[in-house]
Design a protein around this motif. Structure first.
Motif, mmCIF file in Angstrom:
data_model
loop_
_atom_site.group_PDB
_atom_site.id
_atom_site.type_symbol
_atom_site.label_atom_id
_atom_site.label_comp_id
_atom_site.label_asym_id
_atom_site.label_seq_id
_atom_site.Cartn_x
_atom_site.Cartn_y
_atom_site.Cartn_z
ATOM 1 N N ASP A 129 -0.748 3.941 0.714
ATOM 2 C CA ASP A 129 -1.833 3.123 1.249
ATOM 3 C C ASP A 129 -2.811 2.711 0.168
ATOM 4 N N PHE B 298 -2.219 -3.209 -1.199
ATOM 5 C CA PHE B 298 -1.644 -4.199 -0.311
ATOM 6 C C PHE B 298 -1.824 -5.577 -0.939
ATOM 7 N N TRP C 200 -5.644 -5.869 -1.860
ATOM 8 C CA TRP C 200 -6.466 -4.737 -1.426
ATOM 9 C C TRP C 200 -6.098 -3.541 -2.293
ATOM 10 N N ARG D 139 -7.297 0.405 -3.194
ATOM 11 C CA ARG D 139 -8.202 1.511 -2.844
ATOM 12 C C ARG D 139 -8.807 2.074 -4.123
ATOM 13 N N ARG E 104 -10.349 -1.385 5.730
ATOM 14 C CA ARG E 104 -9.029 -1.817 6.188
ATOM 15 C C ARG E 104 -8.286 -0.579 6.706
ATOM 16 N N LYS E 105 -7.484 -0.823 7.717
ATOM 17 C CA LYS E 105 -6.677 0.262 8.261
ATOM 18 C C LYS E 105 -5.395 0.400 7.471
ATOM 19 N N ASP E 106 -4.960 1.631 7.265
ATOM 20 C CA ASP E 106 -3.695 1.845 6.590
ATOM 21 C C ASP E 106 -2.562 1.781 7.608
ATOM 22 N N SER E 107 -1.353 2.168 7.185
ATOM 23 C CA SER E 107 -0.185 2.065 8.059
ATOM 24 C C SER E 107 -0.283 3.001 9.258
ATOM 25 N N GLU F 246 -8.831 3.971 8.960
ATOM 26 C CA GLU F 246 -9.626 3.059 8.161
ATOM 27 C C GLU F 246 -10.020 3.693 6.836
ATOM 28 N N HIS F 247 -9.899 2.863 5.770
ATOM 29 C CA HIS F 247 -10.321 3.299 4.436
ATOM 30 C C HIS F 247 -11.091 2.163 3.768
ATOM 31 N N TYR G 63 -11.603 -0.343 0.712
ATOM 32 C CA TYR G 63 -10.773 -1.018 -0.295
ATOM 33 C C TYR G 63 -11.624 -2.052 -1.048
#
Length: 930
Positions: A143, A146, A169, A171, A221-224, A228-229, A231
């Motif tokens: 994650d 992206f 994106w 992190r 942003r949401k990961d898979s 939410e994290h 970025y």
């Protein structure tokens, strides 16, 4: 982290270590050797590994040929590196040289890959490398990264502008131990230069050149897993113009990030140097400095690669519809406007008009093509236009094209509107826009009105007085020579050829010879008065050994000088003549010499007096007689009846007629050199010459129907003639042919230049003389068409009269007239010398006046052309000031046909001097050097 992953993360440093390892493993050897090495056997998809092939101690070798490996992209890293190593062990020195080829191997998919053995021929032997194997796995991005590509449109047409946004994106890395989070700028520096940007490559290069980075903002942003994290979102904008239908893909967009895994404090300013040594950990000093809360500098101590392929929003590219497509459509998509402008609005039929076409629009201007002018019937009906696509250049949001068009006939009022067709994707239909018509005025073609060639083609129509031609125009002839003698070199003609010098000297020589033959005794007496023969009698008297010899020499001399018929022995006659002249002292001296000689003969005494005394008396007699002859104004002997010696007026006249014939021959023919130019063979020259003549004759046939076609034909003929000139041929008739073609094509400057070149070889060439004056009149009328008529200055009458004389009589005729007058003058003198009674003084005066006037006109008009002279061939040009490297505009202007002196040349620039004395710089293509 494994060691293999460490090598994969740092391939550039490993490459240096690999080169050091290869060099360290070398043993002293003199035979050629080939080695191969790879930086890592494990890598990730999209991340290259470095392959090096080293060839050692080879004097002659072939470069390696890389095989093709499925799923692997192989790229050379430029020119091979060369090195030389010298080692000395126990006094033995070994020299090792090597050449290293470097390649990048980038896997395009997951799997195991094998590079087969490579065969290299070195020093006549074949060497094979070992097989190379390596693995490529998919980078576990997780994650952390992206990549997406988004477009504003979901459906577009081929060639339509498409705005795309590359979104990255990333992190941010957080050091939990130090409670430190890397900034957006720090994280962007971790993006590897090995990334592939595809359609965004140009934008990335532009930012790198400007030392910029894409703008970034922190987003959630949401990961898979839906968590939410935070970025950093980087966005890069680009506009593309798809050239083929289908889906937009981003297979060539791969973003590689060397994601940090550990931070550490920098040890000292030399930390990076030691880190680069074998065994040290990698450092990004100079790229990634992170200040800590305590002011210590931190660097990235270790990284791991993450690779992400871009995901693209579905965008469909549709083809341009073929239904309803106009014939003049050339692929423009968007919205456009077209404008036109003519550089010349007042021209003559057949003269070129520079038509400027400007197109403004929303599409990719570098891909826009000009309208097909040769397919527009409304334009080609009245104008001759260039065939094929036009070249153009982009200037801001517009593209400019230039075309040279020629009006076919007089009376054309405008250049019609030019259409431009494009496809409008918003309206989904073809749209045609038009420029505004351009008002022009086309006059009659002055040069083409003379297609009736004087002395030229059979059956040509002679122009009437209604054609607008001046009386002087009718004397111009535009018949081009077509015989092969035009291809032979000519030497420049002298003002007075050697044969003419012989002719000039022959009549006076004949007359002087007649006079000497008829008045031989008078001539001898005249010569004697001036001491002719004095040195011979002095030498004979000095060399005499006895007194009788002295007396004999003196008696012989006096008998000849006194013209006594009795000869040398009649001393009494000599003494009597001297006393009759009143020269008693000379008679006494002669008598002493003669009496001394008689005493020697009578008494047998060899020297009654010293012989030197007698010699002095003899010398005194000779000197005294010479003084008397110089004082005397009359012939010492009575007039005698002289013989005609067979000379008659008919013979004298025959001599002078022969002289005139030789003069005519000397002026009519010039010496020539028949050697051919070396740049073209004789067959090539002959073929090119025939093509030029054919083009010229065909242009003559269409002058009355289509002025544009005719002038284009004349221009083509002139270009072919000029190729012969460029091949090295120097011939006055070839120059005249070229000038005639340029004159008919309307390029008066070049026509004047080539007429001048013809006259530089043969100043008496009648066609070049006449047509040069005609070209200058056309040029003068062109420049004064809008000016008011002015009165003629008296100072201009003499040049006008001289010009009239050259046109009506010609330079060659003036020379012939001068020679004829010269011969007639000496004919009159010769007839008078042989005793003919007539009004010789009047005839001699008339002959002398004719000779002086004709010779003055001949030499005054003989051109003194310098090789450094040049003729301006453009309508108007400003002289530039400068040192040959930097120029600025000056106030001086030159016009077409002006003569200048070439001072120096620097590259494509010429420094010229005007007739008024001013200097300046011109481009070499703006003049023709003579």
């Amino acid at each position: 982290m494994t060691l293999d992953m460490y090598y994969a993360n740092n391939i550039y440093r490993i490459s240096a270590l690999l080169a050091l390892g290869l060099a360290a493993s070398m043993l002293p050897a003199s035979a050629a050797d080939v080695r191969v090495g790879i930086s890592s056997k494990d890598t990730y998809v999209g991340m290259p590994v470095r392959l090096q092939i080293q060839i050692r101690n080879a004097k002659d070798f072939d470069p390696p040929v890389m095989p093709t490996v499925d799923g692997v992209e192989i790229r050379s890293q430029g020119a091979p590196g060369k090195s030389t190593q010298i080692t000395s062990i126990n006094g033995v020195t070994t020299r090792t040289s090597s050449v290293t080829y470097s390649y990048e191997l980038t896997p395009l998919r997951v799997g195991r890959f094998e590079l087969p053995a490579i065969t290299i021929r070195a020093d006549g032997e074949e060497h094979q490398t070992r097989n190379i194997e390596f693995m490529a796995s998919k980078s576990e991005t997780g994650d952390l990264l992206f990549v997406e590509i988004a477009g504003k449109e979901k459906q577009i047409y081929v060639g339509q502008a498409l705005d795309l946004t590359l979104k990255i994106w990333l992190r941010p890395y957080r050091d939990s131990e130090r409670q430190l989070t890397l900034s957006a700028g720090d994280m962007w520096q971790m993006v590897s230069p090995r990334s592939s940007w595809g359609m965004f490559q140009d934008r990335m290069l532009e930012m790198a050149h400007n030392r910029e980075r894409p703008g970034a903002k922190e987003v959630i942003r949401k990961d898979s897993d839906g968590v939410e994290h935070s970025y950093y979102l980087y966005q890069i904008e680009a506009t593309i113009y798809p050239q083929s239908p289908g889906k937009i893909d981003a297979e060539d967009v791969h973003v590689i990030v060397d994601y940090p895994t550990q931070l550490g404090a920098a040890r000292d300013p030399f930390g990076t140097f030691f880190d680069d040594l074998p065994g040290g950990m990698p450092s990004r000093m100079g790229r990634d400095d992170f200040p800590s809360p305590f002011g210590q500098r931190l660097v990235v101590r270790s990284t791991r690669p993450i690779v992400a392929d871009a995901e693209v929003d579905p965008i469909n590219v549709q083809p341009i519809p073929s239904e309803g497509r106009p014939d003049d459509y050339r692929g423009a998509v968007g919205e456009y406007q077209i404008v036109t402008e003519a550089r010349q609005v007042v021209v003559k039929a057949g003269d070129p008009i520079e038509l400027l076409i400007g197109i403004v629009g929303t599409g990719p201007m570098e891909l826009v093509q000009a309208p097909p002018l040769d397919e527009l019937p409304e334009l080609t009906a009245d104008f001759k236009v260039p065939r094929g696509p036009l070249a153009g250049f982009v200037q801001g949001d517009r593209k400019l094209f230039s075309a040279s068009i020629r009006p076919r006939k007089a009376g054309i009022k405008e250049i019609p509107a030019i259409p431009f067709t494009y496809f409008d994707p918003l309206q989904q239909k073809y749209v045609t826009v038009h420029s505004k018509p351009v008002r022009i005025h086309v006059n009659e073609a002055d040069t083409l009105a003379m297609d009736a060639i004087v002395g030229g083609q059979a059956g040509a129509d002679v122009p009437s007085a209604d054609d607008g031609m001046s009386p002087a125009d009718t004397s111009a002839t535009f018949h081009n020579a077509s015989d092969n003698s035009v291809l032979s070199n000519e030497s420049p003609r002298r003002a007075i050829p050697w044969s003419a010098l012989v002719v000039i000297a022959l009549p006076p020589t004949i007359v002087v010879g007649i006079g000497i033959a008829k008045y031989r005794s008078d001539c001898a007496s005249l010569l004697a008065r001036w001491g002719w023969g004095m040195h011979r009698i002095d030498a004979r008297l000095t060399n005499a050994m006895t007194i009788p010899e002295v007396a004999d020499e003196l008696a012989h001399y006096l008998g000849v000088r006194l013209k006594l018929p009795s000869g040398r022995g009649d001393t009494s006659a000599i003494l009597g003549r001297l006393r009759a002249w009143g020269e008693h002292s000379l008679a006494v001296r002669c008598e002493r010499v003669f009496q001394a000689a008689q005493q020697v003969h009578a008494s047998g005494v060899s020297r009654p007096v010293p012989v030197e005394t007698i010699k002095q008396e003899a010398h005194a007699v000779v000197a005294g007689l010479q003084s008397h002859l110089l004082r005397s104004r009359r012939t010492p002997t009575p007039a005698r009846q002289t013989k005609q010696n067979g000379l008659s007026p008919h013979r004298v006249a025959n001599f002078l007629v022969l002289a005139m014939a030789m003069a005519a021959n000397s002026l009519a023919a010039a010496p020539s050199n028949t050697s051919q130019a070396a740049l073209l063979t004789h067959d090539q020259q002959l073929a090119l010459f025939n093509e030029a003549n054919t083009a010229y004759q065909q242009a003559l046939q269409v002058t009355s129907d289509d002025s544009a076609e005719a002038k284009q034909g004349f221009a083509d003929a002139a270009a072919k003639y000029e190729l012969l000139v460029d091949s090295g041929i120097r011939n006055s008739q070839l120059f005249t042919n070229t000038a005639n073609a340029y004159l008919q094509a309307g390029e008066l400057g070049k026509a004047i230049a080539y007429y001048e070149r013809a006259l530089a070889i043969d100043p008496t060439h009648p066609t070049a003389l006449t047509n040069l004056q005609h070209a200058r009149r056309l040029l003068a009328s062109r420049s004064s068409e809008s000016a008011e008529a002015t009165s003629v200055d008296l100072n201009d009458l003499l040049p006008l009269a001289n010009q009239w004389l050259l046109e009506r009589i010609g330079l060659r005729t003036l020379g012939m007239t001068a020679l004829a007058g010269w011969c007639a003058l000496w004919l009159v003198i010769g007839l008078r010398v042989i005793g003919r009674r007539f009004a010789w003084k009047s005839l001699a005066t008339v002959s002398a006046l004719v000779t002086v006037l004709a010779a003055s006109g001949y030499f005054a008009n003989w051109p003194a052309t310098s090789e450094s002279q040049a003729i301006v061939t453009v309508a108007e040009v400003n002289l530039r000031e400068g040192d040959g490297n930097r120029f600025s505009e000056s106030g001086a202007k030159l016009s077409e046909g002006d003569a200048v002196q070439v001072v120096k040349q620097r590259g494509d620039w010429l420094k010229v001097r005007q007739a008024s004395g001013g200097d300046g710089w011109l481009r070499s293509e703006q003049v023709v050097c003579l």
